[in-house]
Design a protein around this motif. Structure first.
Motif, PDB file in Angstrom:
ATOM      1  N   ARG A 197     -18.979 -57.036  19.983  1.00 27.52           N
ATOM      2  CA  ARG A 197     -18.494 -55.947  19.201  1.00 27.52           C
ATOM      3  C   ARG A 197     -19.384 -55.015  18.829  1.00 27.52           C
ATOM      4  O   ARG A 197     -19.294 -53.691  18.942  1.00 27.52           O
ATOM      5  CB  ARG A 197     -18.121 -56.595  18.197  1.00 27.52           C
ATOM      6  CG  ARG A 197     -16.762 -55.748  17.350  1.00 27.52           C
ATOM      7  CD  ARG A 197     -16.525 -56.110  15.907  1.00 27.52           C
ATOM      8  NE  ARG A 197     -17.674 -56.289  15.112  1.00 27.52           N
ATOM      9  CZ  ARG A 197     -18.059 -55.481  14.320  1.00 27.52           C
ATOM     10  NH1 ARG A 197     -17.518 -54.120  14.374  1.00 27.52           N
ATOM     11  NH2 ARG A 197     -19.151 -55.699  13.718  1.00 27.52           N
ATOM     12  N   ALA A 198     -20.695 -55.260  18.406  1.00 27.38           N
ATOM     13  CA  ALA A 198     -21.533 -54.282  18.033  1.00 27.38           C
ATOM     14  C   ALA A 198     -22.088 -53.269  19.123  1.00 27.38           C
ATOM     15  O   ALA A 198     -22.116 -52.240  18.972  1.00 27.38           O
ATOM     16  CB  ALA A 198     -23.031 -55.176  17.188  1.00 27.38           C
ATOM     17  N   ALA A 199     -22.351 -54.034  20.086  1.00 35.45           N
ATOM     18  CA  ALA A 199     -22.684 -53.244  21.457  1.00 35.45           C
ATOM     19  C   ALA A 199     -21.816 -52.421  21.874  1.00 35.45           C
ATOM     20  O   ALA A 199     -21.750 -51.108  22.245  1.00 35.45           O
ATOM     21  CB  ALA A 199     -23.340 -54.439  22.565  1.00 35.45           C
ATOM     22  N   TRP A 200     -20.374 -52.813  21.818  1.00 34.83           N
ATOM     23  CA  TRP A 200     -19.364 -51.910  22.381  1.00 34.83           C
ATOM     24  C   TRP A 200     -18.996 -50.731  21.364  1.00 34.83           C
ATOM     25  O   TRP A 200     -18.944 -49.699  21.521  1.00 34.83           O
ATOM     26  CB  TRP A 200     -18.024 -52.677  22.102  1.00 34.83           C
ATOM     27  CG  TRP A 200     -17.760 -53.304  23.795  1.00 34.83           C
ATOM     28  CD1 TRP A 200     -18.268 -54.327  24.230  1.00 34.83           C
ATOM     29  CD2 TRP A 200     -17.091 -52.778  24.769  1.00 34.83           C
ATOM     30  NE1 TRP A 200     -17.673 -54.577  25.484  1.00 34.83           N
ATOM     31  CE2 TRP A 200     -17.210 -53.395  25.885  1.00 34.83           C
ATOM     32  CE3 TRP A 200     -16.338 -51.413  24.948  1.00 34.83           C
ATOM     33  CZ2 TRP A 200     -16.432 -53.308  27.187  1.00 34.83           C
ATOM     34  CZ3 TRP A 200     -15.724 -51.156  25.922  1.00 34.83           C
ATOM     35  CH2 TRP A 200     -15.642 -51.980  27.002  1.00 34.83           C
ATOM     36  N   LEU A 201     -19.119 -51.071  19.803  1.00 32.96           N
ATOM     37  CA  LEU A 201     -19.060 -50.006  19.135  1.00 32.96           C
ATOM     38  C   LEU A 201     -20.297 -48.774  19.292  1.00 32.96           C
ATOM     39  O   LEU A 201     -19.784 -47.847  19.316  1.00 32.96           O
ATOM     40  CB  LEU A 201     -19.229 -50.590  17.605  1.00 32.96           C
ATOM     41  CG  LEU A 201     -19.111 -49.573  16.446  1.00 32.96           C
ATOM     42  CD1 LEU A 201     -17.625 -48.782  16.501  1.00 32.96           C
ATOM     43  CD2 LEU A 201     -19.178 -50.272  15.075  1.00 32.96           C
ATOM     44  N   ALA A 202     -21.389 -49.440  19.430  1.00 30.21           N
ATOM     45  CA  ALA A 202     -22.499 -48.325  19.582  1.00 30.21           C
ATOM     46  C   ALA A 202     -22.210 -47.556  21.021  1.00 30.21           C
ATOM     47  O   ALA A 202     -22.488 -46.319  21.184  1.00 30.21           O
ATOM     48  CB  ALA A 202     -23.934 -49.004  19.494  1.00 30.21           C
ATOM     49  N   ALA A 203     -22.067 -48.147  21.975  1.00 25.22           N
ATOM     50  CA  ALA A 203     -21.516 -47.387  23.153  1.00 25.22           C
ATOM     51  C   ALA A 203     -20.420 -46.532  23.087  1.00 25.22           C
ATOM     52  O   ALA A 203     -20.546 -45.426  23.750  1.00 25.22           O
ATOM     53  CB  ALA A 203     -21.254 -48.590  24.343  1.00 25.22           C
ATOM     54  N   LEU A 204     -19.249 -46.823  22.464  1.00 30.02           N
ATOM     55  CA  LEU A 204     -18.404 -45.931  22.272  1.00 30.02           C
ATOM     56  C   LEU A 204     -18.586 -44.857  21.323  1.00 30.02           C
ATOM     57  O   LEU A 204     -18.204 -43.618  21.369  1.00 30.02           O
ATOM     58  CB  LEU A 204     -17.092 -46.736  21.874  1.00 30.02           C
ATOM     59  CG  LEU A 204     -16.552 -47.809  22.787  1.00 30.02           C
ATOM     60  CD1 LEU A 204     -15.381 -48.462  22.071  1.00 30.02           C
ATOM     61  CD2 LEU A 204     -15.874 -47.078  24.196  1.00 30.02           C
TER      62      LEU A 204
END
Length: 915
Positions: A197-204
């Motif tokens: 989730r943290a990786a996706w939030l940063a990428a988005l």
């Protein structure tokens, strides 16, 4: 949308109509037009007269203000005003919707779909491409951006899954086909943290703005706690403590809530509230439970499926039987009495019981066992061995070499009459708070006269779980591999102590057995004896049972990792073993750095159109009152105003709404009713009896009665009832005359009264003339002539075929309306046509309510007979109740149907004999 502070307008162009208000003011001020001056000489005769009802030449300012306010309110209303609307930032780039689809999203799934559908509809109107990512761990390819309205069908078909939310492993690969431009993301979150989730939030966040919609409801999950004693753990975001329902089949096989568990005291764990839930239920009830569920929660994380870990243990009992006539002196007798109510006992030689794969083995004064190696391996693999001391163990000369003991022992023991006399018998010390016996009260009269003494050792106190008042060990325990060995330093009979004679002994044995694992080879994460587990029954995301279709067996190593796309929450089988894989458990609350989190309370906004239209109606009413006051004079105007206000007031409620809500429910739900006698015990038995009869009807027939109601004959209306159970008591006062009028009308309109004198065990005859109280209460009623129910009465076959009508008592006649003289048996017809309608009264003394009665847990409230005969009598009483209600509801329908075969045979015979 136009925003003016906290006020927004969906159609702001309509506000331009407000410019017309000054023009309207001028027009209204000019009306009525100025009068034309005409000179008439006769007017001089009117000089000095005063007009008592003058008419204004211009519209008064206050009436003009009311009209302008009404017009302005109407304009504002049709302009679509919204208080504190949610305004999405204008964007023209692609839209990505990330929708958490684990079990935590299930409680408000419909609202989530509605929100996403609105976003997709707006994107389609703006011509923006969109993609929908269902975070359920399936479909790891690149996201396809397409016209937004093309995603609506897939959105409506989507469902939450019975595992936690899972995102694709690589955000870059999933977003590889995203169009150029700023990517706007709408994340419909379930409030929990999950992998990636943290990786996706940063990428988005690097690609554009991210808006997060948090869940509207607090999340609560339920899990099976780890430990020796089976228990549950309730984890929640808020401080609520909802009840935990224990669900399983009742004695009739209907699945329902069998018990309700109360969570314990709360503790804080990383911002979450954690409460323990003890499974404090009788073993007979606990073994029927199929799942535990948080009350009013509908997701898979709120359900704990029950497997072997919460069910009845298999206990093997090994001991030397005594000679015939001395069985009551054997240690196995006391152990059998203590363990039989709560466990499944297996008795025999040690080699034989080891083959049955027990959870616990109890050895009563056994040493020098030939199967010691097999027993040691069994314990090391997870078994629980409980040993009791005795004369044989105390006299064993090689006791120091005896394996499978938690502590080293001294030979000879400690006896009040021996050389090591230690005075008076010793009592029990209070149990430690962290031991298996915590909370059990210690009786003052329990004493120990002899014991096996343990050799002093540094770790002796750590292995002692119960001790005497002089701090010498009474029960010691030690681990061996994955299992444990327990030694009770006294005998299991009354030879060394009176502990086995006390009520504390069965409780202590139950606590010890509860610390056992499932089976000798049980290991939660290292089960090497079973390679694959096959799903038998699974749950969907809402926590409902679903078919286990299209699922393959799961390796043991994968099963230990918890739920996932290929292993949903459910029951998995390996051989004879059953293991539950549950979705709930501890979770971590999600944080959203760099994203815009919407406030839950501000999400919907508040539409002001209805309030403004109501204001328009009120202003127009005031305008009508003011105009009437000006046009018709003050007095007539006031009367008109009063009449208008009265016309606007709500009218009185209808007469039907004044009826008792319980009576209205009884009519709608076909609820059974009983007469309130004033005797609390009798009234409780009546309510419990009709409750049990209603449950039988719901499970066996198409009749679904509601909750029974009590009837006060002096107050309640009987016109909506069909069936009335009237228990007769000696102290019951006679109803008022008006009540008898209602009762007679009830009987004449097709209702039935079941009079139960409840004296079948005393009178033995049960006739209508046998009870003085019955004659006194029923004298004013219009009761037809009565007779004992014959064998061919329709009441014997409305649903079940019966030849007796037992209740708590049996063998007594039951009386109904006597058949007419003309009702004769016909040749070829098996039954007479008795009671074309329904007998208005049934009289007997078999105490039927007590036979039907069930308590709050669904068990029989009153004993009937003994053993199998008593169970059969209770079943026949329930069948009579079903027949009785079906007879009341269907009348002679069943009687007509039973004649059909005979009539058809007669017609067929006549056709054959006809020339």
């Amino acid at each position: 949308m136009l925003l003016l502070g906290p006020l927004g307008f969906a159609a702001p162009w309509l506000l331009g109509a407000l410019i017309a208000l000054p023009v309207l003011w001028v027009i209204l001020r000019a009306m009525p037009p100025a009068p034309r001056r005409v000179i008439f000489p006769g007017v001089a005769l009117l000089a000095g007269l005063v007009d008592r009802a003058p008419i204004a030449s211009r519209t008064p300012w206050w009436l003009l203000l009311i009209r302008l306010a009404a017009v302005a309110a109407a304009i504002l209303a049709f302009a679509g005003p919204v208080w504190r609307p949610v305004v999405q930032p204008a964007a023209d780039g692609p839209l990505l919707i990330v929708m958490d689809a684990g079990f935590a999203a299930a409680p408000d799934w419909a609202a989530r779909q509605t929100r996403v559908e609105t976003a997709l509809t707006d994107a389609a109107a703006a011509g923006r491409p969109a993609a929908l990512l269902m975070a359920d761990g399936r479909g790891q390819g690149a996201l396809a951006f397409q016209p937004a309205d093309a995603l609506l069908s897939g959105l409506r078909a989507a469902q939450p899954q019975p595992w936690s939310t899972r995102l694709p492993d690589d955000p870059g690969a999933a977003l590889a086909d995203a169009p150029e431009g700023s990517l706007s993301t709408l994340w419909i979150a379930d409030g929990t943290d999950h992998p990636n989730r943290a990786a996706w939030l940063a990428a988005l966040a690097d690609r554009g703005p991210v808006t997060v919609v948090p869940p509207a409801r607090p999340l609560r999950t339920l899990a099976l706690a780890s430990g020796d004693t089976p228990s549950l753990t309730l984890t929640s975001v808020d401080d609520a403590a909802p009840a935990i329902q224990a669900i399983g089949p009742d004695p009739q096989g209907i699945e329902r809530a069998l018990a309700s568990l109360t969570p314990g005291d709360a503790t804080d764990a990383d911002g979450l509230t954690v409460r323990p839930v003890a499974i404090d239920l009788p073993p007979e009830l606990r073994n029927r439970i199929t799942r535990f569920q948080i009350e009013a929660e509908n997701h898979a994380g709120a359900v704990v499926l029950a497997d072997d870990r919460v069910r009845r243990r298999k206990v093997a009992l090994v001991g030397d039987p005594l000679a015939e006539g001395q069985q009551l002196l054997a240690q196995t007798h006391y152990l059998r009495q203590a363990l039989a109510p709560t466990t499944d006992l297996v008795e025999g030689a040690l080699g034989d019981v080891l083959d049955t794969a027990p959870d616990v083995i109890v050895l009563a004064d056994q040493v020098q066992l030939a199967e010691t190696l097999d027993l040691t391996q069994w314990v090391a693999e997870g078994g629980l061995l409980i040993r009791f001391a005795g004369p044989r163990m105390a006299g064993y000369d090689r006791l120091a070499e005896e394996p499978l003991l938690p502590v080293a022992l001294r030979q000879g023991g400690r006896d009040i009459g021996g050389a090591l006399s230690w005075g008076d018998p010793r009592g029990l010390a209070p149990f430690p708070d962290d031991g298996p016996f915590a909370g059990l009260p210690v009786p003052d009269d329990v004493s120990v006269r002899a014991q096996l003494m343990a050799q002093p050792a540094p770790d002796l106190a750590g292995r002692t779980i119960a001790s005497l008042s002089d701090n010498t060990p009474l029960i010691t325990r030690d681990r061996l591999g994955q299992g444990q060995v327990v030694l009770v330093h006294v005998t299991a009979n009354a030879e060394w102590s009176n502990l086995p004679l006390s009520g504390l002994f069965p409780q202590m044995m139950e606590r010890l057995v509860a610390t056992a694992r499932l089976s000798p080879s049980e290991a939660a994460t290292e089960d090497l004896t079973q390679t694959f587990w096959t799903p038998e029954a699974v749950l969907d995301g809402f926590g409902r049972p679903a078919e286990a279709q299209g699922l393959t067996p799961v390796p043991a190593a994968d099963l230990a990792q918890g739920t996932g796309p290929d292993r949903p929450a459910g029951i998995y089988a390996a051989g004879e073993r059953r293991r539950a894989l549950n979705a709930g458990g501890p979770f971590v609350r999600a944080t959203w750095p760099g994203a815009t989190v919407e406030a839950v309370a501000a999400t919907p906004g508040r539409d002001l159109k209805g309030a403004l239209l109501a204001a328009v109606a009120l202003l127009l009413a005031l305008d009508a009152i003011g105009s009437a006051w000006l046009g018709r004079g003050r007095r007539r105007g006031a009367m008109a105003a009063v009449a208008l206000v009265l016309a606007m007031l709500p009218g009185p409620r209808a007469q039907a709404q004044d009826l008792d809500p319980d009576l209205m429910r009884a009519a709608a739900d076909v609820a059974l009713a009983y007469v309130v006698t004033g005797d609390a015990r009798i009234d409780q038995a009546s309510e419990q009896g009709l409750t049990g009869l209603s449950q039988a009807l719901r499970s066996r027939t198409s009749v679904e009665p509601g909750q029974p109601i009590g009837i006060d004959l002096d107050q309640d209306d009987l016109s909506l009832l069909t069936f009335l159970y009237w228990p007769i008591t000696d102290a019951q006062p006679a109803p008022a005359p008006q009540a008898y009028l209602r009762l007679n009308a009830f009987l004449r309109s097709g209702g039935m009264i079941l009079f139960d004198t409840r004296d079948g065990d005393i009178a033995g005859v049960g006739g209508p003339d046998m009870s003085q109280a019955l004659r006194h209460l029923a004298a004013p009623l219009d009761i037809p002539p009565l007779a004992p129910i014959p064998d061919d009465h329709v009441l014997t076959r409305t649903f079940y075929l019966l030849d007796d009508f037992p209740g708590r008592w049996q063998g007594n006649p039951v009386w109904a309306e006597a058949p007419t003289v003309s009702s004769q048996a016909e040749a070829g017809v098996p039954f007479r046509q008795l009671n074309d309608g329904v007998s208005p009264v049934i009289i007997g003394g078999n105490s039927w309510a007590e036979a039907w009665a069930v308590n709050a847990d669904g068990y029989a409230a009153y004993p009937i007979g003994q053993g199998w005969e008593g169970d059969r009598q209770r079943e026949m009483a329930a069948r009579f109740g079903v027949n009785l209600v079906m007879y009341v509801l269907t009348g002679n329908y069943k009687s007509d149907q039973v004649h059909v075969p005979a009539l058809l045979d007669r017609l067929r015979t006549e056709e054959i004999l006809a020339p």
